[in-house]
Scaffold this motif. Structure first.
Motif, PDB file in Angstrom:
ATOM      1  N   HIS A   1     -12.246  17.677 -22.139  1.00  0.00           N
ATOM      2  CA  HIS A   1     -12.058  16.317 -21.649  1.00  0.00           C
ATOM      3  C   HIS A   1     -13.111  15.413 -22.268  1.00  0.00           C
ATOM      4  O   HIS A   1     -14.285  15.767 -22.337  1.00  0.00           O
ATOM      5  CB  HIS A   1     -12.188  16.279 -20.118  1.00  0.00           C
ATOM      6  CG  HIS A   1     -12.185  14.900 -19.537  1.00  0.00           C
ATOM      7  ND1 HIS A   1     -13.186  14.425 -18.715  1.00  0.00           N
ATOM      8  CD2 HIS A   1     -11.295  13.890 -19.661  1.00  0.00           C
ATOM      9  CE1 HIS A   1     -12.911  13.186 -18.350  1.00  0.00           C
ATOM     10  NE2 HIS A   1     -11.767  12.836 -18.915  1.00  0.00           N
ATOM     11  N   SER A   2     -12.679  14.244 -22.748  1.00  0.00           N
ATOM     12  CA  SER A   2     -13.576  13.233 -23.292  1.00  0.00           C
ATOM     13  C   SER A   2     -14.342  13.814 -24.490  1.00  0.00           C
ATOM     14  O   SER A   2     -13.715  14.274 -25.442  1.00  0.00           O
ATOM     15  CB  SER A   2     -14.515  12.734 -22.182  1.00  0.00           C
ATOM     16  OG  SER A   2     -15.106  11.507 -22.541  1.00  0.00           O
TER      17      SER A   2
ATOM     18  N   SER B   1      -7.921  12.849 -23.153  1.00  0.00           N
ATOM     19  CA  SER B   1      -8.705  11.644 -23.445  1.00  0.00           C
ATOM     20  C   SER B   1      -9.895  11.973 -24.334  1.00  0.00           C
ATOM     21  O   SER B   1     -11.048  11.681 -23.992  1.00  0.00           O
ATOM     22  CB  SER B   1      -9.182  10.991 -22.146  1.00  0.00           C
ATOM     23  OG  SER B   1      -8.108  10.508 -21.384  1.00  0.00           O
TER      24      SER B   1
ATOM     25  N   SER C   1     -17.610   0.626 -21.647  1.00  0.00           N
ATOM     26  CA  SER C   1     -17.923   1.923 -21.065  1.00  0.00           C
ATOM     27  C   SER C   1     -19.109   2.578 -21.769  1.00  0.00           C
ATOM     28  O   SER C   1     -19.868   3.336 -21.151  1.00  0.00           O
ATOM     29  CB  SER C   1     -16.710   2.850 -21.149  1.00  0.00           C
ATOM     30  OG  SER C   1     -15.642   2.371 -20.359  1.00  0.00           O
TER      31      SER C   1
ATOM     32  N   SER D   1     -15.678   3.013 -15.718  1.00  0.00           N
ATOM     33  CA  SER D   1     -15.404   3.919 -16.833  1.00  0.00           C
ATOM     34  C   SER D   1     -14.490   5.071 -16.464  1.00  0.00           C
ATOM     35  O   SER D   1     -13.692   5.527 -17.281  1.00  0.00           O
ATOM     36  CB  SER D   1     -16.725   4.475 -17.376  1.00  0.00           C
ATOM     37  OG  SER D   1     -17.553   3.438 -17.854  1.00  0.00           O
ATOM     38  N   PHE D   2     -14.604   5.552 -15.224  1.00  0.00           N
ATOM     39  CA  PHE D   2     -13.842   6.719 -14.794  1.00  0.00           C
ATOM     40  C   PHE D   2     -12.859   6.412 -13.667  1.00  0.00           C
ATOM     41  O   PHE D   2     -11.768   6.967 -13.621  1.00  0.00           O
ATOM     42  CB  PHE D   2     -14.789   7.829 -14.306  1.00  0.00           C
ATOM     43  CG  PHE D   2     -15.531   8.547 -15.376  1.00  0.00           C
ATOM     44  CD1 PHE D   2     -15.118   9.796 -15.816  1.00  0.00           C
ATOM     45  CD2 PHE D   2     -16.671   7.999 -15.944  1.00  0.00           C
ATOM     46  CE1 PHE D   2     -15.819  10.488 -16.796  1.00  0.00           C
ATOM     47  CE2 PHE D   2     -17.378   8.670 -16.933  1.00  0.00           C
ATOM     48  CZ  PHE D   2     -16.953   9.920 -17.359  1.00  0.00           C
TER      49      PHE D   2
ATOM     50  N   ASP E   1      -6.909   4.373 -19.016  1.00  0.00           N
ATOM     51  CA  ASP E   1      -8.263   4.844 -19.340  1.00  0.00           C
ATOM     52  C   ASP E   1      -9.088   3.731 -19.979  1.00  0.00           C
ATOM     53  O   ASP E   1      -8.697   3.166 -20.991  1.00  0.00           O
ATOM     54  CB  ASP E   1      -8.163   6.038 -20.301  1.00  0.00           C
ATOM     55  CG  ASP E   1      -9.424   6.862 -20.382  1.00  0.00           C
ATOM     56  OD1 ASP E   1     -10.520   6.290 -20.281  1.00  0.00           O
ATOM     57  OD2 ASP E   1      -9.314   8.090 -20.547  1.00  0.00           O
TER      58      ASP E   1
ATOM     59  N   THR F   1     -12.475   4.344 -20.783  1.00  0.00           N
ATOM     60  CA  THR F   1     -13.482   4.983 -21.630  1.00  0.00           C
ATOM     61  C   THR F   1     -12.902   5.442 -22.963  1.00  0.00           C
ATOM     62  O   THR F   1     -13.496   5.222 -24.025  1.00  0.00           O
ATOM     63  CB  THR F   1     -14.104   6.179 -20.886  1.00  0.00           C
ATOM     64  OG1 THR F   1     -14.736   5.694 -19.696  1.00  0.00           O
ATOM     65  CG2 THR F   1     -15.140   6.891 -21.737  1.00  0.00           C
TER      66      THR F   1
ATOM     67  N   HIS G   1      -9.628   7.774 -16.705  1.00  0.00           N
ATOM     68  CA  HIS G   1     -10.490   8.787 -17.318  1.00  0.00           C
ATOM     69  C   HIS G   1     -10.845   9.909 -16.346  1.00  0.00           C
ATOM     70  O   HIS G   1     -11.298  10.971 -16.770  1.00  0.00           O
ATOM     71  CB  HIS G   1     -11.767   8.125 -17.855  1.00  0.00           C
ATOM     72  CG  HIS G   1     -12.416   8.881 -18.970  1.00  0.00           C
ATOM     73  ND1 HIS G   1     -11.787   9.184 -20.152  1.00  0.00           N
ATOM     74  CD2 HIS G   1     -13.676   9.414 -19.074  1.00  0.00           C
ATOM     75  CE1 HIS G   1     -12.601   9.859 -20.943  1.00  0.00           C
ATOM     76  NE2 HIS G   1     -13.758  10.023 -20.305  1.00  0.00           N
ATOM     77  N   SER G   2     -10.627   9.691 -15.072  1.00  0.00           N
ATOM     78  CA  SER G   2     -10.901  10.729 -14.075  1.00  0.00           C
ATOM     79  C   SER G   2      -9.735  11.713 -13.921  1.00  0.00           C
ATOM     80  O   SER G   2      -9.798  12.621 -13.086  1.00  0.00           O
ATOM     81  CB  SER G   2     -11.200  10.096 -12.705  1.00  0.00           C
ATOM     82  OG  SER G   2     -10.033   9.429 -12.209  1.00  0.00           O
TER      83      SER G   2
END
Length: 268
Positions: free
Chosen positions: A82-83, A105, A122, A147-148, A207, A209, A239-240
């Motif tokens: 993730h991320s 993401s 972000s 951001s999340f 999202d 971020t 983003h979460s």
């Protein structure tokens, strides 16, 4: 033989965020691991208590740390990131260390040109000061909410902030933000490699971020090279998404995708 799945977290989120995914995947016959980044403590509290251990940790340091985990396994595992964990997952797949990768993401690899305003906002808590390149940086609750937590309730965002957030090294963001201005970069991936395992890129439509346009940019790099890579977008997620109340949708879809590609939990 049991197939392993290695989960990779991103900036500001502890590896404990994968615990529900691990429970679900293990019920489906997978062996799971969620290793920490170099310098992370074993718990959220331990990481918060010693942020100095995270200083100057970059993309290569994180990738090498996970590469060693993968090399110690009996067979090439599946990686789910993730991320920034999604960027690391792509690098591990590129190195030939993973049988397949799912990137939710994912932070932009070198060559992705889209820089939406929300991504800059972000990133601002880190990029606002060059000194943060060699510091560990924490998000405030308000910064996390933007951001999340923008696609979930304020109450859930606050709960996730208190439960999962940790300080993180600033260096990876500086490496990603300058990648397209440098001949070489730790965020570079060979998108033309045709002998790698299957890759799924997951975008979240809300999202802030890593906006969906950034994930589409990565998909276009792979598609341009004629390498089969799938893109899925969840329009109402932020983003979460991997660890908020709707995590099960992404997790179940990931399991189905793995089944489709013959990457099942227990080989019969």
């Amino acid at each position: 033989m049991t197939t392993s799945v290695v989960f990779i977290h991103g900036l500001w989120i502890h590896s404990v965020s994968w615990r529900l995914w691990q429970e679900l995947f293990e019920k489906r016959g997978y062996h799971t691991l969620a290793p920490d980044w170099p310098g992370d403590g074993r718990t959220v509290a331990a990481t918060r208590a010693e942020p100095g251990r995270l200083l100057d940790v970059g993309v290569d340091d994180i990738t090498d740390s996970y590469a060693q985990v993968l090399k110690d396994l009996p067979d090439a595992p599946i990686v789910v990131g993730h991320s920034f964990g999604g960027l690391i997952a792509q690098k591990l797949l590129d190195r030939g260390l993973a049988a397949g990768a799912v990137c939710i993401s994912p932070a932009p690899i070198k060559g992705v040109r889209a820089v939406p305003l929300s991504l800059l906002r972000s990133s601002f808590p880190v990029l606002r000061s060059p000194a943060n390149k060699r510091r560990a940086v924490s998000l405030t609750e308000r910064q996390f909410a933007y951001s999340f937590g923008n696609a979930i309730s304020s109450q859930e965002s606050e709960e996730l902030y208190n439960e999962l957030t940790i300080p993180s090294p600033g260096r990876p963001l500086f490496e990603a933000s300058t990648a397209n201005f440098r001949r070489t970069s730790p965020t570079a991936v060979d998108t033309r490699r045709g002998d790698r395992g299957p890759l799924l890129l997951v975008a979240a439509g809300q999202d802030h971020t890593v906006p969906a346009v950034v994930v589409r940019g990565a998909h276009q790099l792979y598609a341009r090279a004629g390498v089969s890579t799938e893109l899925r977008t969840y329009e109402d997620r932020g983003h979460s998404a991997p660890f908020d109340h709707g995590w099960i949708e992404l997790a179940q879809d990931t399991l189905d995708w793995l089944d489709e590609h013959g990457l099942r939990g227990r080989l019969m």
